[in-house]
Every structure is written in structure tokens, then in C-alpha cells.
Scaffold this active site. Structure first.
Site, PDB file in Angstrom:
ATOM      1  N   LYS A 132      -9.535 -32.865  16.852  1.00  0.00           N
ATOM      2  CA  LYS A 132      -9.982 -33.334  15.382  1.00  0.00           C
ATOM      3  C   LYS A 132      -9.093 -32.316  14.640  1.00  0.00           C
ATOM      4  O   LYS A 132      -9.027 -31.330  14.909  1.00  0.00           O
ATOM      5  CB  LYS A 132     -11.577 -33.437  15.748  1.00  0.00           C
ATOM      6  N   TYR A 143     -12.741 -46.265  14.605  1.00  0.00           N
ATOM      7  CA  TYR A 143     -14.113 -46.030  14.775  1.00  0.00           C
ATOM      8  C   TYR A 143     -14.999 -47.819  14.182  1.00  0.00           C
ATOM      9  O   TYR A 143     -15.704 -47.469  14.712  1.00  0.00           O
ATOM     10  CB  TYR A 143     -14.896 -45.200  14.308  1.00  0.00           C
ATOM     11  N   ASN A 169     -17.139 -30.738  15.456  1.00  0.00           N
ATOM     12  CA  ASN A 169     -16.870 -30.045  17.450  1.00  0.00           C
ATOM     13  C   ASN A 169     -15.869 -30.924  17.440  1.00  0.00           C
ATOM     14  O   ASN A 169     -15.691 -30.740  18.991  1.00  0.00           O
ATOM     15  CB  ASN A 169     -17.602 -31.734  17.671  1.00  0.00           C
ATOM     16  N   HIS A 209     -12.557 -35.441  20.901  1.00  0.00           N
ATOM     17  CA  HIS A 209     -12.881 -36.820  21.696  1.00  0.00           C
ATOM     18  C   HIS A 209     -12.703 -36.670  22.926  1.00  0.00           C
ATOM     19  O   HIS A 209     -11.201 -36.450  23.233  1.00  0.00           O
ATOM     20  CB  HIS A 209     -11.653 -37.674  20.102  1.00  0.00           C
ATOM     21  N   GLU A 261      -8.271 -46.773  23.305  1.00  0.00           N
ATOM     22  CA  GLU A 261      -8.268 -46.119  22.441  1.00  0.00           C
ATOM     23  C   GLU A 261      -6.606 -45.212  22.918  1.00  0.00           C
ATOM     24  O   GLU A 261      -5.724 -45.122  21.951  1.00  0.00           O
ATOM     25  CB  GLU A 261      -9.082 -44.811  23.354  1.00  0.00           C
TER      26      GLU A 261
END
Length: 139
Positions: free
Chosen positions: A11, A51, A114, A117, A128
Site C-alpha cells: 500500500k 474496493y 497497515n 493487502h 483481484e
């Protein structure tokens, strides 16, 4: 046991902090094979499509804005039990709860930032992967 594919994305927070190499090293040390990889920046409409499963959640807008805030590194990884093993390597979504030595314990700064992913099921991984990669892009 059959080797399987999973999807992962480093990310923007981890990219900005120059953690790409360290994260890739951890992935390779955990015996994942990188089958495809690309660095790109998502625009907001693409982030919203990626998303869309979270569209009704309160964090959806912030999540889309964050993922479109800088470059990401999208990857297809291969290994036996790829999804399960990668989720273990990532650690808990909240880095405060992530096991020592996991990617999130080492590189995430918050539950919202975080670092990485990873797909949660084989079905999600397939979707994905097809979102980011065409078959010709695989090694």
C-alpha cells in the site's frame, strides 16, 4: 499439494516509507514465488471499483482515498496454501495485534495504514488478480 495463487498489494504508506524491498524479501524468504508484479498509482474511480465490496462500510471513502494517495505495488504470488500462508505472513489488520515478525508488525503504522493487502479467499484472489493482471503478464 497443488500450488495456488494469491494477490497482494503493498500500500501507499509502505511505498512512501521505502519498505518495498524489505517486504519483497520477506515474501521471498517465506517461499512465495512472484508470478507478476507492477507498480502503479490508482486513480479514485479505479480504487472505488477495487474496493466496491466495502461500499456500504463507514470506512469506504477513506479507504479509497488512501489507496489512491500514492503508488502501490500489485503482485501475484504462488505457493502451496498461498492465501492462508500469506495472511499469516501479513499479520493482523491492526498492527498492534499483529504477531511479531509479520509484515504489519514491522511496517504498518495503524489499522488504516497497515502496509499491505492480501486476498482472504481463493475466489477473492482470482478476482483481484484479474482486476490488475492479464494472463500475458505472468512469468
Amino acid at each position: 499439494m497443488q500450488r495456488r495463487l494469491t494477490f497482494s498489494m503493498i500500500k501507499p504508506d509502505a511505498v512512501r516509507a521505502n519498505h518495498i524491498g524489505s517486504i519483497l524479501a520477506m515474501i521471498e524468504q517465506a517461499d512465495f514465488s512472484i508470478q507478476a508484479m507492477v507498480m502503479l498509482q490508482l486513480n479514485h474511480p479505479v480504487a472505488e471499483r477495487f474496493y466496491d465490496i466495502h461500499v456500504h462500510r463507514p470506512f469506504y471513502k477513506e479507504l479509497c482515498a488512501f489507496i489512491a494517495s500514492g503508488p502501490i505495488v500489485a503482485m501475484v504470488l504462488e505457493k502451496e496454501n498461498a492465501v492462508v500462508d500469506f495472511r499469516k505472513l501479513m499479520g493482523a489488520t491492526n498492527p498492534a495485534e499483529a504477531a511479531a515478525g509479520t509484515i504489519r508488525a514491522l511496517f504498518a503504522t495503524s489499522i488504516d495504514h497497515n502496509a499491505i493487502h492480501g486476498s482472504d479467499t481463493d475466489t477473492t484472489a482470482a478476482g483481484e488478480i484479474s482486476f490488475f493482471f492479464a494472463g500475458r503478464e505472468f512469468v
